[in-house]
Scaffold this motif. Sequence first.
Motif, PDB file in Angstrom:
ATOM      1  N   UNK A  85       0.814  -1.217   0.000  1.00  0.00           N
ATOM      2  CA  UNK A  85       0.000   0.000   0.000  1.00  0.00           C
ATOM      3  C   UNK A  85       0.845   1.264   0.000  1.00  0.00           C
ATOM      4  N   UNK A  86       2.104   1.145   0.259  1.00  0.00           N
ATOM      5  CA  UNK A  86       3.004   2.297   0.198  1.00  0.00           C
ATOM      6  C   UNK A  86       3.356   2.660  -1.242  1.00  0.00           C
ATOM      7  N   UNK A  87       3.015   1.777  -2.165  1.00  0.00           N
ATOM      8  CA  UNK A  87       3.362   1.998  -3.561  1.00  0.00           C
ATOM      9  C   UNK A  87       2.164   2.072  -4.491  1.00  0.00           C
ATOM     10  N   UNK A  88       1.014   1.679  -4.018  1.00  0.00           N
ATOM     11  CA  UNK A  88      -0.194   1.796  -4.826  1.00  0.00           C
ATOM     12  C   UNK A  88      -1.354   2.177  -3.924  1.00  0.00           C
ATOM     13  N   UNK A  89      -2.119   3.151  -4.356  1.00  0.00           N
ATOM     14  CA  UNK A  89      -3.251   3.604  -3.552  1.00  0.00           C
ATOM     15  C   UNK A  89      -4.490   2.754  -3.790  1.00  0.00           C
ATOM     16  N   UNK A  90      -4.422   1.868  -4.749  1.00  0.00           N
ATOM     17  CA  UNK A  90      -5.567   1.046  -5.090  1.00  0.00           C
ATOM     18  C   UNK A  90      -5.618  -0.213  -4.226  1.00  0.00           C
TER      19      UNK A  90
END
Length: 194
Positions: free
Chosen positions: A44-49
């Motif tokens: 989740x630190x690299x994608x908000x989806x």
Amino acid sequence: MSVPAKDSSKERDSELLIAIAGGSRQALGDLYLGYHRRLVRFLSRFTSSYENTEEIINDTFLVVWQTAKDFRFESQVSTWIVSIAYRTLTKSLRSQKNHLQVQSWGQSTEQSVDPTLNAEVQDWLTQGLSQLPVEQRLTLELAFHMGHSLHEIASITDCPVSTVKARLFHARAKLRHFLPALGGDAAGLPARDE
């Protein structure tokens, strides 16, 4: 004398992986549940989806299911699982480069003494990290937030330790350059010869 929790966790992971190699869906479910939260925090630190995060985790455990019998226990099960998630994440980021909003690991819900200052610093950190290449951001995340050693990161990213060191060095150098400028303090810094 009791076995330390960390060692028993490693043993449990190994036992579950052996059961998965034998076709146990229950063991796969147990291993999935044991790693889900950790992988969500990492991804989740690299994608908000949320959907993309879940898809990457599911793809990771599909690989675990399909290749458990090939695991040789030359590294920890946790390192192997994170390396699969890392490769799945990098593939996802590359294939959906224009569709994903990349986040940084600077976004936390924890409050400091001064929430305004914390938000400002987190914003600077987020902006600075977003300017780093994906490999450097992922290496920083694996080292500083997930606590992996250089050798574990090398195993996860399938690259030499010297490459891991170089990525960390260059990421820190770039952040030292980006962060003061983002904070509006670039004029007050002494010039550096690089």
